[in-house]
Design an enzyme around this catalytic site. Structure first.
Site, PDB file in Angstrom:
ATOM      1  N   CYS A 155       0.708  -1.192  -0.191  1.00 21.38           N
ATOM      2  CA  CYS A 155       0.151   0.106  -0.224  1.00 21.38           C
ATOM      3  C   CYS A 155       0.765   0.633  -0.037  1.00 21.38           C
ATOM      4  CB  CYS A 155      -1.138  -0.437   1.391  1.00 21.38           C
ATOM      5  SG  CYS A 155      -2.245   1.146   0.880  1.00 21.38           S
ATOM      6  N   ASP A 159      -8.444  -6.353  -5.622  1.00 18.67           N
ATOM      7  CA  ASP A 159      -8.087  -4.491  -4.738  1.00 18.67           C
ATOM      8  C   ASP A 159      -9.305  -3.664  -5.021  1.00 18.67           C
ATOM      9  OD1 ASP A 159      -7.090  -2.712  -3.508  1.00 18.67           O
ATOM     10  OD2 ASP A 159      -4.950  -2.826  -4.270  1.00 18.67           O
ATOM     11  N   HIS A 219      -6.793  -6.320  -1.347  1.00 16.13           N
ATOM     12  CA  HIS A 219      -5.675  -5.632  -0.905  1.00 16.13           C
ATOM     13  C   HIS A 219      -4.922  -5.889   0.056  1.00 16.13           C
ATOM     14  CE1 HIS A 219      -3.699  -1.467  -1.122  1.00 16.13           C
ATOM     15  NE2 HIS A 219      -4.103  -1.486   0.399  1.00 16.13           N
TER      16      HIS A 219
END
Length: 419
Positions: A234, A327, A361
């Site tokens: 991320c 995601d 994600h």
């Protein structure tokens, strides 16, 4: 007498457990339930129904679940299908020196309806799931501006060094670094905001801070030079890519569901400022559960035009892109394909792309339950991370093996003689 068997009873969280049942009636249907409490007291629970063989046995490596939280043959399904009783809770280990206690119960199936008299469990056992292998050392890091924790494998080394970076939740997250050390890496879990005396809000990404972390790692007598790796996810992957472009010591970079451009805070290095890319907040989605999805917010800028993107072709090291195709926080698939296209255009072959349909994600080490949505401190609505349970679990198991293989390949001079 029905007997529940599991081996090993104590193991690392990324190691499989073999669960069996003996002593049942032929073709008897039973329920297996797993539960654990996290450090906040939140309970996570899973269950699955199995039919015994003619010999009165169930073997999770052989037999399919008929229903419950998953169906089919999934030996570790009870672990990766754990769900929080308190919605939007994420299972994330805080103190890696204390194992999770996973309680497994064998019982008669029953409807989950109030007032029904439930028979006591036929058998039960408790498993220890560790984040540190025996002999792994944790060293708190508070040197200069640096804040974090260094995990060293047992032995004299030297070991390949890795900087471990998480994203926008802030704080110091250690569970991945401790597992990497358990598999032979000297891993520095590096905090960069929201921890100790670091800024309470991230206002800029100062790459010299991360460069200091790399140099700290390389100075350690048990760390094998001349370069290090980065494992990042991320916002951490945004920083990891920026590090790989700017710091010559970065030899291998793992980018899990990250952008290939500056998202919200400017990156600063040696007087140069890399400004955030304009986003289109009007493309934010809110799904049927009220969870926010941000993956479309760069459709009109970075997703369309590589002028906004990091000059990844300048990096000297190698890249492993890990992409969850479901995601919902970042359009990771587009970002990774854009980055690899830049590399190919420059004649570079220093990359590998792992792209997983149905993965969300938060791709974590194996057998961690899917967190499809959760709260994070500074976002008002809860965030949707995406992912389908079975496909996400398979992605985590495969990616973890490939991440370690990639790091060893590019950080060790001779894999056979070192690890």
């Amino acid at each position: 007498m029905a007997k529940l068997i599991a081996a090993p009873l104590s193991a690392l969280v990324d190691e499989p457990v073999h669960i069996q049942v003996t002593g049942l009636a032929p073709f008897q249907v039973v329920c297996l339930q797993a539960s654990l409490n996290d450090e906040k007291g939140n309970m996570f629970v899973s269950k699955a129904y199995y039919k015994a063989s003619e010999m009165g046995e169930v073997d999770l490596e052989r037999d399919p679940s008929l229903g419950g939280d998953y169906m089919g043959v999934h030996p570790m399904g009870l672990f990766w299908s754990l769900k929080p009783e308190k919605l939007l809770s994420r299972l994330a280990k805080k103190d890696v020196n204390i194992p999770y206690q996973v309680h497994i119960e064998l019982s008669e199936p029953h409807f989950p309806i109030k007032g029904i008299v439930v028979s006591p469990p036929m058998d039960s056992l408790t498993l220890e799931r560790w984040y540190v292998a025996p002999g792994v050392t944790r060293i708190p890091v508070k040197e200069g501006l640096l804040r974090g924790a260094l995990f060293l494998p047992p032995g004299e080394g030297p070991f390949p060094g890795v900087v471990d970076l998480f994203g926008s939740t802030g704080g110091l997250i250690e569970f991945r670094a401790s597992l990497l050390a358990s598999h032979g890496f000297a891993a520095l879990a590096l905090a960069y905001w929201g921890y100790d005396d670091l800024p309470s809000h991230l206002e800029k990404v100062d790459l010299e801070y991360f460069e200091e972390g790399v140099e700290f790692l390389l100075r350690h007598p048990k760390v094998l030079g001349p370069g290090v790796g980065v494992v990042s996810v991320c916002k951490g992957a945004e920083i990891g890519l920026s590090m790989a472009v700017n710091l010559k010591q970065i030899k291998a970079t793992v980018l899990i569901n990250g952008p290939n451009f500056v998202t919200t805070e400017p990156h600063v290095y040696q007087g140069q400022v890399n400004h955030p890319v304009p986003c289109n907040i009007e493309f934010e989605n809110t799904n049927a559960f009220g969870f926010v999805e941000f993956y479309r917010t760069y459709e009109e800028t970075a997703d369309k035009d590589s002028k906004y993107c990091f000059p990844i072709e300048k990096a000297q090291g190698h890249f492993l892109f890990v992409v969850g195709e479901d995601d919902k926080n970042l359009n990771s698939k587009v970002h990774a394909h854009q980055a690899t296209a830049q590399l190919m255009k420059s004649g570079k072959k220093n990359w590998t792309l792992l792209s997983y349909p149905g993965a969300g994600h938060l791709i974590e080490p194996p057998y961690a339950p899917l967190c499809s949505a959760s709260r994070i401190p500074f976002v008002i609505p809860s965030i949707c991370w995406g992912g389908e349970v079975v496909q996400h679990a398979a992605a985590q198991e495969d990616a973890w093996k490939e991440i370690q293989k990639f790091l060893r390949k590019h950080l060790l001079p001779d894999v056979g003689s070192q690890l």
